[in-house]
Design a protein around this motif. Structure first.
Motif, PDB file in Angstrom:
ATOM      1  N   HIS A 201      42.013  46.472  52.996  1.00  0.00           N
ATOM      2  CA  HIS A 201      43.004  46.862  51.298  1.00  0.00           C
ATOM      3  C   HIS A 201      43.375  46.072  50.964  1.00  0.00           C
ATOM      4  CE1 HIS A 201      44.332  50.302  54.260  1.00  0.00           C
ATOM      5  NE2 HIS A 201      45.057  49.355  55.254  1.00  0.00           N
ATOM      6  N   GLY A 202      42.625  44.689  50.700  1.00  0.00           N
ATOM      7  CA  GLY A 202      42.523  43.858  49.356  1.00  0.00           C
ATOM      8  C   GLY A 202      42.021  42.221  49.466  1.00  0.00           C
ATOM      9  N   VAL A 203      40.752  42.145  48.580  1.00  0.00           N
ATOM     10  CA  VAL A 203      40.519  40.917  48.936  1.00  0.00           C
ATOM     11  C   VAL A 203      40.852  39.775  47.943  1.00  0.00           C
ATOM     12  CG1 VAL A 203      37.935  39.864  48.744  1.00  0.00           C
ATOM     13  CG2 VAL A 203      38.924  41.832  50.250  1.00  0.00           C
ATOM     14  N   ASP A 204      40.550  38.209  48.054  1.00  0.00           N
ATOM     15  CA  ASP A 204      41.249  37.638  46.508  1.00  0.00           C
ATOM     16  C   ASP A 204      39.789  36.583  46.901  1.00  0.00           C
ATOM     17  OD1 ASP A 204      40.987  35.777  45.492  1.00  0.00           O
ATOM     18  OD2 ASP A 204      43.254  35.681  45.075  1.00  0.00           O
ATOM     19  N   ALA A 205      38.338  37.491  46.754  1.00  0.00           N
ATOM     20  CA  ALA A 205      37.075  36.467  47.224  1.00  0.00           C
ATOM     21  C   ALA A 205      37.502  35.314  46.869  1.00  0.00           C
ATOM     22  CB  ALA A 205      35.816  36.904  46.974  1.00  0.00           C
ATOM     23  N   ALA A 206      37.506  34.853  45.809  1.00  0.00           N
ATOM     24  CA  ALA A 206      37.794  32.851  45.294  1.00  0.00           C
ATOM     25  C   ALA A 206      38.551  32.116  46.182  1.00  0.00           C
ATOM     26  CB  ALA A 206      38.394  33.258  43.761  1.00  0.00           C
ATOM     27  N   ARG A 207      39.759  32.716  46.661  1.00  0.00           N
ATOM     28  CA  ARG A 207      40.808  32.040  47.853  1.00  0.00           C
ATOM     29  C   ARG A 207      40.056  32.718  49.172  1.00  0.00           C
ATOM     30  NH1 ARG A 207      46.314  32.725  44.279  1.00  0.00           N
ATOM     31  NH2 ARG A 207      46.058  31.689  42.808  1.00  0.00           N
TER      32      ARG A 207
END
Length: 93
Positions: free
Chosen positions: A35-41
């Motif tokens: 549902h959500g992605v923070d690729a940098a973290r």
């Protein structure tokens, strides 16, 4: 015993360079959704659905074993009978 639906949400922490591969691994599981992605973290929010808690645990273990996954944390778990989910609710205006 009535049939049930188990719903679980997870936060998956992955190596940042492996986020795309982890998303693919999760998407390959039945009734799993990112549902959500923070690729940098390297953080992903995931939900799983299954008929039993054992099936949920099996899915979690498959995610844990996916290349690039660092940790998997269960955030929420809910179980509901399919009969209850199929019951119509009358709305009062």
């Amino acid at each position: 015993m009535s049939e049930e639906l188990h719903i679980t949400s997870l936060v998956v922490h992955a190596v940042t360079s492996s986020v795309a591969q982890v998303i693919e691994a999760i998407a390959a599981l039945p009734d799993a959704q990112v549902h959500g992605v923070d690729a940098a973290r390297g953080k992903l929010v995931v939900t799983l659905e299954a008929a039993t808690s054992a099936a949920i645990l099996d899915q979690i273990e498959l995610i844990r074993q996916a290349p690039g996954v660092l940790t998997v944390a269960m955030v929420y778990q809910h179980t509901e009978s399919l009969e209850t989910l199929s019951t119509e609710i009358n709305h009062v205006d």
